[in-house]
Design a protein around this motif. Structure first.
Motif, PDB file in Angstrom:
ATOM      1  N   MET A   1       1.107  -1.103  -0.066  1.00  0.00           N
ATOM      2  CA  MET A   1       0.063   0.148  -0.062  1.00  0.00           C
ATOM      3  C   MET A   1       0.995   1.202  -0.084  1.00  0.00           C
ATOM      4  SD  MET A   1      -3.224   0.740   0.499  1.00  0.00           S
ATOM      5  CE  MET A   1      -4.418   1.939   1.354  1.00  0.00           C
ATOM      6  N   LEU A   2       1.839   1.263   0.999  1.00  0.00           N
ATOM      7  CA  LEU A   2       2.963   2.168   0.793  1.00  0.00           C
ATOM      8  C   LEU A   2       3.515   2.675  -0.745  1.00  0.00           C
ATOM      9  CD1 LEU A   2       4.219   4.592   2.440  1.00  0.00           C
ATOM     10  CD2 LEU A   2       5.729   2.792   3.061  1.00  0.00           C
ATOM     11  N   ILE A   3       3.939   1.730  -1.181  1.00  0.00           N
ATOM     12  CA  ILE A   3       4.666   1.918  -2.473  1.00  0.00           C
ATOM     13  C   ILE A   3       3.642   2.187  -3.393  1.00  0.00           C
ATOM     14  CG2 ILE A   3       5.672   0.545  -4.221  1.00  0.00           C
ATOM     15  CD1 ILE A   3       6.895  -1.511  -2.323  1.00  0.00           C
ATOM     16  N   ASP A   4       2.391   1.741  -3.647  1.00  0.00           N
ATOM     17  CA  ASP A   4       1.315   2.341  -4.266  1.00  0.00           C
ATOM     18  C   ASP A   4       1.066   3.781  -4.247  1.00  0.00           C
ATOM     19  OD1 ASP A   4       0.871  -0.279  -5.544  1.00  0.00           O
ATOM     20  OD2 ASP A   4      -0.969  -0.692  -4.471  1.00  0.00           O
ATOM     21  N   SER A   5       1.091   4.410  -3.158  1.00  0.00           N
ATOM     22  CA  SER A   5       0.958   5.730  -2.857  1.00  0.00           C
ATOM     23  C   SER A   5       2.161   6.325  -3.300  1.00  0.00           C
ATOM     24  CB  SER A   5       0.425   6.090  -1.075  1.00  0.00           C
ATOM     25  OG  SER A   5       1.498   5.706  -0.308  1.00  0.00           O
ATOM     26  N   GLU A   6       3.178   5.810  -2.921  1.00  0.00           N
ATOM     27  CA  GLU A   6       4.522   6.625  -3.431  1.00  0.00           C
ATOM     28  C   GLU A   6       4.617   6.824  -4.975  1.00  0.00           C
ATOM     29  OE1 GLU A   6       9.172   6.392  -2.333  1.00  0.00           O
ATOM     30  OE2 GLU A   6       7.461   5.647  -0.761  1.00  0.00           O
ATOM     31  N   MET A   8       2.003   6.650  -6.957  1.00  0.00           N
ATOM     32  CA  MET A   8       0.830   7.713  -7.217  1.00  0.00           C
ATOM     33  C   MET A   8       1.426   9.050  -7.113  1.00  0.00           C
ATOM     34  SD  MET A   8      -2.714   5.656  -5.663  1.00  0.00           S
ATOM     35  CE  MET A   8      -3.210   7.411  -5.562  1.00  0.00           C
ATOM     36  N   TYR A   9       2.040   9.284  -5.886  1.00  0.00           N
ATOM     37  CA  TYR A   9       2.796  10.827  -5.871  1.00  0.00           C
ATOM     38  C   TYR A   9       3.622  10.803  -6.869  1.00  0.00           C
ATOM     39  CZ  TYR A   9       5.875  14.284  -4.338  1.00  0.00           C
ATOM     40  OH  TYR A   9       6.570  15.257  -4.556  1.00  0.00           O
ATOM     41  N   TYR A  10       4.688  10.105  -7.137  1.00  0.00           N
ATOM     42  CA  TYR A  10       5.547  10.433  -8.307  1.00  0.00           C
ATOM     43  C   TYR A  10       4.929  10.503  -9.723  1.00  0.00           C
ATOM     44  CZ  TYR A  10       9.266   9.650  -4.819  1.00  0.00           C
ATOM     45  OH  TYR A  10      10.176   9.562  -4.009  1.00  0.00           O
ATOM     46  N   ALA A  11       3.965   9.906  -9.924  1.00  0.00           N
ATOM     47  CA  ALA A  11       3.047   9.985 -11.251  1.00  0.00           C
ATOM     48  C   ALA A  11       2.456  11.483 -11.176  1.00  0.00           C
ATOM     49  CB  ALA A  11       2.228   8.736 -11.416  1.00  0.00           C
ATOM     50  N   TYR A  12       1.875  11.558 -10.259  1.00  0.00           N
ATOM     51  CA  TYR A  12       1.276  12.985  -9.972  1.00  0.00           C
ATOM     52  C   TYR A  12       2.156  14.238 -10.272  1.00  0.00           C
ATOM     53  CZ  TYR A  12      -1.396  16.670  -7.720  1.00  0.00           C
ATOM     54  OH  TYR A  12      -2.128  17.803  -7.075  1.00  0.00           O
ATOM     55  N   ARG A  13       3.333  14.169  -9.439  1.00  0.00           N
ATOM     56  CA  ARG A  13       4.297  15.061  -9.693  1.00  0.00           C
ATOM     57  C   ARG A  13       4.887  15.254 -11.046  1.00  0.00           C
ATOM     58  NH1 ARG A  13      10.111  13.640  -7.317  1.00  0.00           N
ATOM     59  NH2 ARG A  13       9.862  12.508  -9.359  1.00  0.00           N
ATOM     60  N   ASP A  59       0.820  21.587  -2.490  1.00  0.00           N
ATOM     61  CA  ASP A  59       0.573  20.009  -2.086  1.00  0.00           C
ATOM     62  C   ASP A  59       1.989  19.172  -2.418  1.00  0.00           C
ATOM     63  OD1 ASP A  59      -1.996  20.220  -1.266  1.00  0.00           O
ATOM     64  OD2 ASP A  59      -2.835  19.155  -2.998  1.00  0.00           O
ATOM     65  N   LEU A  60       2.780  19.731  -3.370  1.00  0.00           N
ATOM     66  CA  LEU A  60       3.671  18.909  -3.592  1.00  0.00           C
ATOM     67  C   LEU A  60       4.745  19.411  -2.930  1.00  0.00           C
ATOM     68  CD1 LEU A  60       3.784  18.782  -7.536  1.00  0.00           C
ATOM     69  CD2 LEU A  60       3.204  16.993  -6.080  1.00  0.00           C
ATOM     70  N   VAL A  61       4.826  20.623  -2.666  1.00  0.00           N
ATOM     71  CA  VAL A  61       5.635  21.251  -1.699  1.00  0.00           C
ATOM     72  C   VAL A  61       5.774  20.716  -0.089  1.00  0.00           C
ATOM     73  CG1 VAL A  61       6.581  23.458  -0.677  1.00  0.00           C
ATOM     74  CG2 VAL A  61       6.146  23.225  -3.033  1.00  0.00           C
ATOM     75  N   ARG A  62       4.336  20.623   0.176  1.00  0.00           N
ATOM     76  CA  ARG A  62       4.450  20.263   1.669  1.00  0.00           C
ATOM     77  C   ARG A  62       4.770  18.843   1.740  1.00  0.00           C
ATOM     78  NH1 ARG A  62      -0.298  23.155   1.488  1.00  0.00           N
ATOM     79  NH2 ARG A  62      -1.703  21.845   0.538  1.00  0.00           N
ATOM     80  N   TYR A  63       4.624  17.858   0.707  1.00  0.00           N
ATOM     81  CA  TYR A  63       4.923  16.551   0.478  1.00  0.00           C
ATOM     82  C   TYR A  63       6.376  16.468   0.422  1.00  0.00           C
ATOM     83  CZ  TYR A  63       5.065  11.488  -0.301  1.00  0.00           C
ATOM     84  OH  TYR A  63       5.283  10.149  -0.375  1.00  0.00           O
TER      85      TYR A  63
END
Length: 70
Positions: A1-6, A8-13, A59-63
């Protein structure tokens, strides 16, 4: 689950970065044509689009600040 969210974040970024780069290319191409009016319109469009992305960029900066060692 953690890898999936990570992932997703990188794809979003990456999608946000790609969008910004595409808009910057529009400005660059207009400048290359030496069309001052088209360049001015492209710059205005770039900044308007960028302003519309402020929440996503924040959101990206906060992350990134929450996980500085990435």
């Amino acid at each position: 689950m953690l890898i999936d969210s990570e992932l997703m974040y990188y794809a979003y970024r990456d999608r946000i970065i790609d969008q910004i780069e595409a808009w910057m290319l529009d400005v660059h191409l207009a400048a290359e044509r030496e069309d001052l009016e088209a360049e001015a319109l492209a710059k205005r469009a770039f900044f308007d689009k960028l302003a519309g992305m402020v929440p996503e960029i924040n959101d990206l900066v906060r992350y990134e600040r929450a996980y500085p060692d990435r």
